[in-house]
Design an enzyme around this catalytic site. Structure first.
Site, PDB file in Angstrom:
ATOM      1  CG  HIS A 160     -17.282  34.561 -36.809  1.00 56.72           C
ATOM      2  ND1 HIS A 160     -18.525  34.408 -37.361  1.00 56.72           N
ATOM      3  CD2 HIS A 160     -16.471  33.711 -37.475  1.00 56.72           C
ATOM      4  CE1 HIS A 160     -18.472  33.488 -38.306  1.00 56.72           C
ATOM      5  NE2 HIS A 160     -17.236  33.049 -38.397  1.00 56.72           N
ATOM      6  N   GLY A 161     -17.519  38.486 -35.221  1.00 57.13           N
ATOM      7  CA  GLY A 161     -17.817  39.520 -34.222  1.00 57.13           C
ATOM      8  C   GLY A 161     -16.981  40.774 -34.398  1.00 57.13           C
ATOM      9  CB  THR A 167     -23.605  44.415 -34.377  1.00 59.30           C
ATOM     10  OG1 THR A 167     -23.743  43.020 -34.100  1.00 59.30           O
ATOM     11  CG2 THR A 167     -24.451  45.199 -33.399  1.00 59.30           C
ATOM     12  CB  SER A 225     -19.779  44.973 -34.642  1.00 56.67           C
ATOM     13  OG  SER A 225     -20.289  44.722 -35.916  1.00 56.67           O
ATOM     14  CG  ASP A 254     -22.186  34.266 -40.844  1.00 63.87           C
ATOM     15  OD1 ASP A 254     -21.084  33.739 -40.638  1.00 63.87           O
ATOM     16  OD2 ASP A 254     -22.610  35.246 -40.185  1.00 63.87           O
ATOM     17  CG  HIS A 267     -21.681  36.968 -33.008  1.00 64.76           C
ATOM     18  ND1 HIS A 267     -22.028  35.651 -32.937  1.00 64.76           N
ATOM     19  CD2 HIS A 267     -20.937  37.098 -34.134  1.00 64.76           C
ATOM     20  CE1 HIS A 267     -21.516  35.012 -33.971  1.00 64.76           C
ATOM     21  NE2 HIS A 267     -20.847  35.866 -34.711  1.00 64.76           N
ATOM     22  CB  SER A 301     -27.113  34.751 -39.919  1.00 63.45           C
ATOM     23  OG  SER A 301     -28.334  35.478 -39.937  1.00 63.45           O
ATOM     24  CD  GLU A 338     -17.499  29.524 -34.686  1.00 62.81           C
ATOM     25  OE1 GLU A 338     -18.113  29.815 -35.736  1.00 62.81           O
ATOM     26  OE2 GLU A 338     -17.717  30.062 -33.599  1.00 62.81           O
ATOM     27  CG  ASP A 397     -21.519  28.055 -35.186  1.00 64.39           C
ATOM     28  OD1 ASP A 397     -20.740  27.401 -34.459  1.00 64.39           O
ATOM     29  OD2 ASP A 397     -22.155  29.045 -34.789  1.00 64.39           O
TER      30      ASP A 397
HETATM   31  P1  13P Z   1     -20.893  41.308 -35.297  1.00 68.27           P
HETATM   32  O1  13P Z   1     -22.376  41.413 -35.397  1.00 68.27           O
HETATM   33  O2  13P Z   1     -20.397  41.412 -33.909  1.00 68.27           O
HETATM   34  O3  13P Z   1     -20.200  42.252 -36.233  1.00 68.27           O
HETATM   35  O4  13P Z   1     -20.502  39.842 -35.784  1.00 68.27           O
HETATM   36  C1  13P Z   1     -20.861  39.435 -37.070  1.00 68.27           C
HETATM   37  C2  13P Z   1     -20.423  38.046 -37.369  1.00 68.27           C
HETATM   38  O5  13P Z   1     -19.464  37.563 -36.826  1.00 68.27           O
HETATM   39  C3  13P Z   1     -21.172  37.298 -38.383  1.00 68.27           C
HETATM   40  O6  13P Z   1     -20.708  36.004 -38.520  1.00 68.27           O
END
Ligand code: 13P
Length: 298
Positions: free
Chosen positions: A221-222, A246, A224, A89, A190, A51, A141, A111
């Site tokens: 994405h996201g 995460t 986790s 990212d 996220h 990122s 996105e 993004d």
């Molecule tokens: P998380 O931290 O929720 O796993 O998301 C990571 C992400 O989407 C990075 O682009």
């Protein structure tokens, strides 16, 4: 040319065979070590991501060179090319994007979700133009995540409906930009919730988006905290890349904290940090199995 065909070849294969490739973020060489060792042992294609904040900490050139060094090492060990790709990212800054394209990133996630759809389209077109000079793949996105990585929400996180991706926006955006690789918001965010699981994904919405855009590679994405069954369903409906950060950070920090608490006299970084490496490796292996990408190296 070859580089792009390779990542696109894997995405195509993922869509056809119903698996997804994990993107795992890193900001130091220990996290990267845990990630690549997990993927290598499971013979899984791998995307690693940085990122803007992670690039800031590590340095863009260092990130490129660390990944390149692992690629050489694992290619030697495997006896054929190890599919390891580096993605920028959540990039927003055109200067950084340009630098990444010319220094050797394989993919750029632009993004533009914080912009209006029209402005997002204009900026995405600029990124596509820059990336085309090195045949680097661009992930765009549509829809907003509205949250930061690594946040552990103590209370239930509510996703506003206005953040969700609208199927008609995808059709318009894809048609006008020519983009093939797209992150959408179907209820994902996220970070993770401390109590319970993250909300369920809106699979019906993804079905609708996917049905109307069969040639697009979708990105979740996201990753986790999303219930595993929902991730599996999303893959069935066209998700070919799932991002995790995460979960890895949590495992890394917890393992090192535990080690230092138990052995406060231990000061050799390669000893206590190794607990973090092993913890990341375990999480990444679990996620690779969830995505079905183990054994998919051609
Ligand atoms: P998380 O931290 O929720 O796993 O998301 C990571 C992400 O989407 C990075 O682009």
């Amino acid at each position: 040319m070859k580089k792009n065909l390779k990542i696109e070849g894997y995405l195509k294969r993922a869509r056809k065979e119903g698996f997804a490739i994990g993107q795992f973020n890193f900001s130091n060489s220990d996290q990267l070590k845990g990630i690549v060792e997990a993927a290598f042992e499971l013979r899984s294609p791998l995307i690693v991501g940085t990122s803007p904040a992670e690039v800031n900490y590590l340095g863009l050139e260092i990130a490129v060179n660390l990944v390149a060094a692992w690629k050489v090492k694992l290619t030697k060990r495997l006896g054929r090319s190890f599919p390891l790709f580096l993605n920028l990212d959540h990039a927003r800054d055109l200067k950084v994007i340009k630098e990444a394209v010319f220094r050797g990133y394989d993919m750029i996630h632009f993004d533009g979700s914080f912009l209006s759809l029209k402005k997002n389209l204009q900026e995405t077109k600029k990124v596509l133009k820059i990336a085309s000079q090195k045949k680097v793949l661009v992930e765009a996105e549509v829809g907003q995540l509205g949250t930061e990585s690594s946040t552990i929400y103590k209370e239930k996180f509510m996703i506003q409906d206005s953040f969700l991706t609208k199927p008609e926006d995808v059709e318009y955006f894809v048609r006008e930009s020519g983009v093939k690789f797209l992150a959408v918001n179907i209820g994902n965010f996220h970070g993770v919730q401390k109590i319970g699981k993250n909300p369920h994904l809106r699979i019906e919405l993804l079905k609708e988006i996917s049905r109307k855009n069969q040639n697009i590679y979708f990105v979740l994405h996201g990753g986790s905290g999303i219930p595993f069954q929902d991730v599996k369903e999303a893959i069935k409906q066209g998700m070919v890349k799932v991002n995790f950060n995460t979960d890895l950070r949590l495992a890394f920090a917890k393992a090192i904290l535990k080690e230092l608490k138990e052995k406060p006299e231990e000061i050799a970084p390669y000893k206590y940090l190794n607990q973090g490496v092993l913890a990341i490796k375990k999480v990444v292996k679990e996620r690779i199995k969830l995505l079905g990408s183990a054994g998919k190296i051609v």
